[in-house]
Design a protein around this motif. Sequence first.
Motif, PDB file in Angstrom:
ATOM      1  N   SER A 508       0.937   4.409  -0.601  1.00 18.96           N
ATOM      2  CA  SER A 508       0.485   5.796  -0.640  1.00 18.96           C
ATOM      3  C   SER A 508       1.539   6.373  -1.490  1.00 18.96           C
ATOM      4  CB  SER A 508       0.299   6.386   0.655  1.00 18.96           C
ATOM      5  OG  SER A 508       1.557   6.435   1.201  1.00 18.96           O
ATOM      6  N   SER A 509       2.965   6.187  -1.507  1.00 13.82           N
ATOM      7  CA  SER A 509       3.750   6.875  -2.225  1.00 13.82           C
ATOM      8  C   SER A 509       3.747   6.428  -3.718  1.00 13.82           C
ATOM      9  CB  SER A 509       5.259   6.559  -1.812  1.00 13.82           C
ATOM     10  OG  SER A 509       5.546   5.359  -2.428  1.00 13.82           O
ATOM     11  N   LEU A 510       3.275   5.793  -4.145  1.00 13.73           N
ATOM     12  CA  LEU A 510       2.973   5.297  -5.447  1.00 13.73           C
ATOM     13  C   LEU A 510       1.919   6.144  -6.140  1.00 13.73           C
ATOM     14  CD1 LEU A 510       3.997   1.447  -5.837  1.00 13.73           C
ATOM     15  CD2 LEU A 510       5.316   3.321  -6.803  1.00 13.73           C
ATOM     16  N   MET A 511       0.659   6.193  -5.183  1.00 19.58           N
ATOM     17  CA  MET A 511      -0.521   6.922  -5.605  1.00 19.58           C
ATOM     18  C   MET A 511      -0.025   8.210  -6.173  1.00 19.58           C
ATOM     19  SD  MET A 511      -2.984   4.811  -5.561  1.00 19.58           S
ATOM     20  CE  MET A 511      -4.437   6.222  -5.530  1.00 19.58           C
ATOM     21  N   GLU A 512       0.811   8.983  -5.866  1.00 23.38           N
ATOM     22  CA  GLU A 512       1.302  10.134  -6.063  1.00 23.38           C
ATOM     23  C   GLU A 512       2.583  10.183  -6.996  1.00 23.38           C
ATOM     24  OE1 GLU A 512      -0.743  12.777  -5.149  1.00 23.38           O
ATOM     25  OE2 GLU A 512      -2.071  11.546  -3.870  1.00 23.38           O
ATOM     26  N   ALA A 513       2.949   8.986  -7.197  1.00 25.56           N
ATOM     27  CA  ALA A 513       4.078   9.082  -8.358  1.00 25.56           C
ATOM     28  C   ALA A 513       3.688   9.331  -9.760  1.00 25.56           C
ATOM     29  CB  ALA A 513       4.896   7.815  -8.313  1.00 25.56           C
ATOM     30  N   ASN A 514       4.668   9.289 -10.629  1.00 23.97           N
ATOM     31  CA  ASN A 514       4.316   9.488 -12.111  1.00 23.97           C
ATOM     32  C   ASN A 514       4.382   8.447 -12.629  1.00 23.97           C
ATOM     33  OD1 ASN A 514       4.378  12.577 -11.864  1.00 23.97           O
ATOM     34  ND2 ASN A 514       6.464  12.619 -12.073  1.00 23.97           N
ATOM     35  N   LEU A 515       3.170   7.590 -12.423  1.00 20.80           N
ATOM     36  CA  LEU A 515       3.139   6.463 -12.839  1.00 20.80           C
ATOM     37  C   LEU A 515       1.694   6.233 -13.167  1.00 20.80           C
ATOM     38  CD1 LEU A 515       3.909   3.477 -12.969  1.00 20.80           C
ATOM     39  CD2 LEU A 515       3.106   3.052 -10.605  1.00 20.80           C
ATOM     40  N   ALA A 516       1.642   5.696 -14.538  1.00 19.66           N
ATOM     41  CA  ALA A 516       0.324   5.665 -15.491  1.00 19.66           C
ATOM     42  C   ALA A 516      -0.031   4.312 -15.842  1.00 19.66           C
ATOM     43  CB  ALA A 516       0.362   6.612 -16.611  1.00 19.66           C
ATOM     44  N   LEU A 517      -1.087   3.577 -15.663  1.00 21.18           N
ATOM     45  CA  LEU A 517      -1.612   2.256 -16.258  1.00 21.18           C
ATOM     46  C   LEU A 517      -2.198   2.312 -17.455  1.00 21.18           C
ATOM     47  CD1 LEU A 517      -2.916   0.691 -12.941  1.00 21.18           C
ATOM     48  CD2 LEU A 517      -0.636   0.933 -13.681  1.00 21.18           C
ATOM     49  N   VAL A 518      -1.706   1.641 -18.443  1.00 23.00           N
ATOM     50  CA  VAL A 518      -2.027   1.682 -19.927  1.00 23.00           C
ATOM     51  C   VAL A 518      -2.501   0.432 -20.451  1.00 23.00           C
ATOM     52  CG1 VAL A 518      -1.655   2.771 -22.142  1.00 23.00           C
ATOM     53  CG2 VAL A 518      -1.046   3.987 -20.442  1.00 23.00           C
TER      54      VAL A 518
END
Length: 627
Positions: A508-518
């Motif tokens: 769940s912490s990664l769902m709100e992290a500044n992480l984008a999939l490109v």
Amino acid sequence: MMIWSPSGQVHQAEFVILCIGCFIGLPNIPKLPPDQSIERFCGKVLDSRVYSALDDLGAAELIKRKRITVIGSGKSAVDIAAECADTNGAEYPCTIIQLTPHWVLPCVSLRGAHIGYLYSKRFAELSTHQPGESSLHRLLATVFSPLRWGISKFVECYLQWKLPLRKYGMIPNQSFLQDVSSGSIFRLPKNFYDKVKKGSIILKRSRGFGFVEEGVILKGEDRPIRTDLVILATGYKGDQKLANMFESPIFRKYVTHSSTSIIPLYRQTIHPRIPRLAVIGQAESMSNLPLFEIRCQWLAQFLDGKFELPSIKEMEKDVKAWEGHVERYGGRKFWMSCSGEIATEKNPTPDTEIFSCPICYNPLMRKGPPGLNLRAIHWSGFECEKCNKTYSSKDNYLDLTLVAGLKEYNEIKPAGTELFRIPLVSFLYERGWRQNFKRSGFPGPDEEFEMAQRYFKPAEGGLLVDVSCGSGLFSRRFAKSETYSGVIALDFSENMLRQCYDFIKSDSSLMEANLALVRADVARLPFASGSVDAVHAGAALHCWSSPSNAIAEITRVLRSGGVFVGTSFLRYNPATPRILRLLRHVLPTNYIFLTAEEIKDVCMLCGLTNYASEIRQSFIMFSVQKP
């Protein structure tokens, strides 16, 4: 706490409250290359605070019958330009240079409704996610997020209809919601665009500027703007001004350590590591006075002993959570209290969209919620105005390949690349495939991550792109470390990105992290030149169809001082028999295995420096830096 007064007296206090504001004291003077520095200009340069300190008669005398250029995108810049236009008219027009235009409000209400009714009511608070939110709040924020986005788009359409923003090229790159969240919205002076129409104000938009003898020259232009007087309305360095008040270097470091340029204050009032110091008026909002009053009341309750502060660790955790919240809705600008109009982050260019068109490399226009997280990217569409091409999210990743959206043409890559597009291979990659790399000397994901982090020290706080990320084995670790302002997991394989998303969903912490999939091609990275702080390529170099082209492209997107760290299989190691070395030179293979010397040569050829490497059997980790 000891306090030195200007007269040299020393005062001792149990608690200190600083009410020094952030819009005065230390101007944010832009840093320019030597050949375009302010010293080259033969005219006069003033900071906006000097102009504001003049009385009406002195100000009028200063600007009368002069060619004036105002640099800035905020309220001060447009107010000064309007005053110059009133004084000089079209005979001596005032030029205003805006690096990052903001959404502005006309001097009349929106169809009779004040903007506060849309964004400053409790309903608006329920539509945004916040740290520590309840399950009900989380549900409401998720349900109302499309409505929040819709209101933002409605206001943008209304402002483009009401004001000639498109005609003068002043449509901002960021959304209206992002400007509201970062406190960048302001009201235009009366009849501002009438003055522009009459020619007494000239609007210029540019991604950079410099000084020459005759005046100001814009990036990409050959002819300078002839100027007698330049007024810099580029904001103030509120964080640096506060840091300069401390004699202790430790306290200075505490105040300015944050990579986001926000002074890390618990409840935006007390520094967790300086608990006997309160700062009022440093971080502001759309309603400053009521906000400051609430903070003063909270501080009074604390000083009266009504409650105690949490531990340092808990306060710093709370500060970090709220910084993430502000970044999520305000983008990379955050609060404008310390940034001013000229960016003070590691990126010296103005705040624009991170992603660029893979065809022309122009920044993309985003249509959707701001932020570099999965939810924001999923709900956003992107458009290149130059190529008239649109890009959108698909299966929770953003497709920024050259062939994105094409129906007939499907590009086939070499076998080494196509292998990882197979669903079964993507599924097995972290379920046994990657673990087999240890046989060739790979130390394992945890140790590899720590090794890479040591090389990435100079890039901490910046944007990291994990190219050929696979299923996100290291992208997730980089994001969870909270070392970087954002992490972009980039791969050409659609199925690898889907696997990456499945792993992220379980945390769940990664769902709100500044992480984008490109989804993108490493040989055509969708970023502007000099816009990325760090690039990681784990076990990827040998899979690229042209390592030299890929490294050249990585060099292009890295900014000066940026770091590239990669790992790969070597063609052979010192223990490999000579006969096998010769065979590996001539036998065909789907992969391009290089020697350590070849890797260094290619990096040097592309202009990278400070080469360093660690080798274990056939494993190599190398690091290089862009000068």
